[in-house]
Write a protein that holds these residues in place. Structure first.
Motif, PDB file in Angstrom:
ATOM      1  N   ARG A 146       5.597   2.930   0.923  1.00  0.00           N
ATOM      2  CA  ARG A 146       6.542   3.024   2.303  1.00  0.00           C
ATOM      3  C   ARG A 146       7.842   2.800   2.120  1.00  0.00           C
ATOM      4  NH1 ARG A 146       4.718  -0.392   7.155  1.00  0.00           N
ATOM      5  NH2 ARG A 146       6.353  -1.874   6.696  1.00  0.00           N
ATOM      6  N   ASN A 147       8.271   1.831   1.466  1.00  0.00           N
ATOM      7  CA  ASN A 147       9.637   1.129   1.504  1.00  0.00           C
ATOM      8  C   ASN A 147      10.427   1.586   0.470  1.00  0.00           C
ATOM      9  OD1 ASN A 147       8.680   0.365   4.105  1.00  0.00           O
ATOM     10  ND2 ASN A 147       9.457  -1.443   4.010  1.00  0.00           N
ATOM     11  N   ASP A 148       9.609   1.985  -0.797  1.00  0.00           N
ATOM     12  CA  ASP A 148      10.209   2.121  -2.165  1.00  0.00           C
ATOM     13  C   ASP A 148      10.709   0.557  -2.708  1.00  0.00           C
ATOM     14  OD1 ASP A 148      10.950   3.646  -4.288  1.00  0.00           O
ATOM     15  OD2 ASP A 148      12.753   4.205  -3.742  1.00  0.00           O
ATOM     16  N   LEU A 149       9.760  -0.195  -2.681  1.00  0.00           N
ATOM     17  CA  LEU A 149      10.219  -1.475  -2.947  1.00  0.00           C
ATOM     18  C   LEU A 149       9.643  -1.766  -4.305  1.00  0.00           C
ATOM     19  CD1 LEU A 149       9.393  -3.746   0.127  1.00  0.00           C
ATOM     20  CD2 LEU A 149      11.684  -2.858  -0.725  1.00  0.00           C
ATOM     21  N   SER A 150      10.340  -2.587  -5.315  1.00  0.00           N
ATOM     22  CA  SER A 150       9.624  -3.098  -6.350  1.00  0.00           C
ATOM     23  C   SER A 150       8.392  -4.100  -6.027  1.00  0.00           C
ATOM     24  CB  SER A 150      10.855  -3.896  -7.165  1.00  0.00           C
ATOM     25  OG  SER A 150      11.120  -5.169  -6.443  1.00  0.00           O
ATOM     26  N   LEU A 151       7.642  -4.376  -6.959  1.00  0.00           N
ATOM     27  CA  LEU A 151       6.415  -5.143  -6.765  1.00  0.00           C
ATOM     28  C   LEU A 151       6.712  -6.389  -6.248  1.00  0.00           C
ATOM     29  CD1 LEU A 151       3.292  -5.793  -7.126  1.00  0.00           C
ATOM     30  CD2 LEU A 151       3.922  -6.174  -9.642  1.00  0.00           C
ATOM     31  N   GLU A 152       7.983  -7.070  -7.076  1.00  0.00           N
ATOM     32  CA  GLU A 152       8.435  -8.496  -6.529  1.00  0.00           C
ATOM     33  C   GLU A 152       9.129  -8.204  -5.048  1.00  0.00           C
ATOM     34  OE1 GLU A 152      11.883 -11.297  -7.993  1.00  0.00           O
ATOM     35  OE2 GLU A 152      11.802  -9.521  -9.328  1.00  0.00           O
ATOM     36  N   ASP A 153       9.833  -7.492  -4.970  1.00  0.00           N
ATOM     37  CA  ASP A 153       9.939  -7.380  -3.330  1.00  0.00           C
ATOM     38  C   ASP A 153       8.907  -7.231  -2.385  1.00  0.00           C
ATOM     39  OD1 ASP A 153      12.811  -7.759  -4.227  1.00  0.00           O
ATOM     40  OD2 ASP A 153      13.426  -5.641  -4.061  1.00  0.00           O
ATOM     41  N   ALA A 154       8.152  -6.608  -2.985  1.00  0.00           N
ATOM     42  CA  ALA A 154       7.032  -6.261  -1.753  1.00  0.00           C
ATOM     43  C   ALA A 154       6.296  -7.521  -1.744  1.00  0.00           C
ATOM     44  CB  ALA A 154       6.111  -4.979  -2.312  1.00  0.00           C
ATOM     45  N   LYS A 155       5.939  -8.234  -2.807  1.00  0.00           N
ATOM     46  CA  LYS A 155       5.285  -9.507  -2.720  1.00  0.00           C
ATOM     47  C   LYS A 155       5.982 -10.510  -1.827  1.00  0.00           C
ATOM     48  CE  LYS A 155       2.339  -9.243  -6.763  1.00  0.00           C
ATOM     49  NZ  LYS A 155       2.006  -9.900  -8.287  1.00  0.00           N
TER      50      LYS A 155
END
Length: 205
Positions: A146-155
């Motif tokens: 949804r927000n085009d985030l990296s795995l690290e940022d999403a976590k």
């Protein structure tokens, strides 16, 4: 007697979709995110206080709060986040309380849509808490998409809230959103029938 339901969940669990489904069934939605925007809207006292706290960089060229900039400043700085919350939260509560009371006066059931209901200890301000549930791995996947985030940022965003499993143990009702949108719609309708807000569907021709 009109009911006040607190609707919550975790980031990317599907709470907004559930709010839309409940609205379609006649519930009035009082949205904490909308109230938070109003609390710091252009020309407001709240925005002046944000400007004083964060400086000129917190205000866009057209005189509104730069939400992305302020969000970045407070995400990893809990002391600054508390200062921002001290500005915004009292105004948000005031706006939501006024809207809630207006709907109750008209005899409507009210959904208090509050993403951080447990984080801000607001469970005692509602009659029941309904929580929209998706697993943490689903939250992370949906956030990345949804927000085009990296795995690290999403976590980081998921783990900045109380875990969804802990919240689900605290809630009065858990609405399963592990599947499709259609399955979620069916889960919500089953809940409304069970709670007496919706008449069971007749199977007669």
């Amino acid at each position: 007697m009109p009911k006040v339901i607190g609707l919550t969940g975790g980031i990317a669990t599907g709470k907004s979709t559930v709010a839309q489904l409940l609205s379609a069934h006649g519930f009035k939605i009082v949205d904490a995110d909308i109230a938070a925007r109003k609390a710091v809207e252009k020309g407001s006292e709240g925005l002046q206080q944000v400007h004083a706290l964060f400086g000129d960089a917190a205000i866009t060229e057209n005189g509104e709060m730069d939400r992305a900039y302020v969000g970045e400043q407070v995400f990893y700085d809990s002391a600054l986040r508390e200062k921002l919350n001290a500005i915004v939260h009292p105004k948000v509560r005031e706006l939501m309380e006024a809207e809630k009371n207006a709907w109750l006066k008209e005899g409507h059931h009210v959904i208090m849509d509050i993403p951080l209901l447990y984080e801000n200890n607001l469970e005692d301000t509602v009659d029941e808490v309904w929580l929209v549930y998706a697993s943490e791995s689903i939250q992370v996947d949906r956030l990345m998409a949804r927000n085009d985030l990296s795995l690290e940022d999403a976590k980081a965003r998921v783990y900045s809230q109380i875990s969804i499993d802990k919240k689900s143990r605290m809630a009065d009702v858990v609405i399963d959103n592990l599947g499709t949108t259609l399955e979620l719609k069916q889960n919500v309708e089953r809940l409304l029938i069970q709670k007496g807000f919706l008449e069971p569907y007749s199977t007669e021709e």
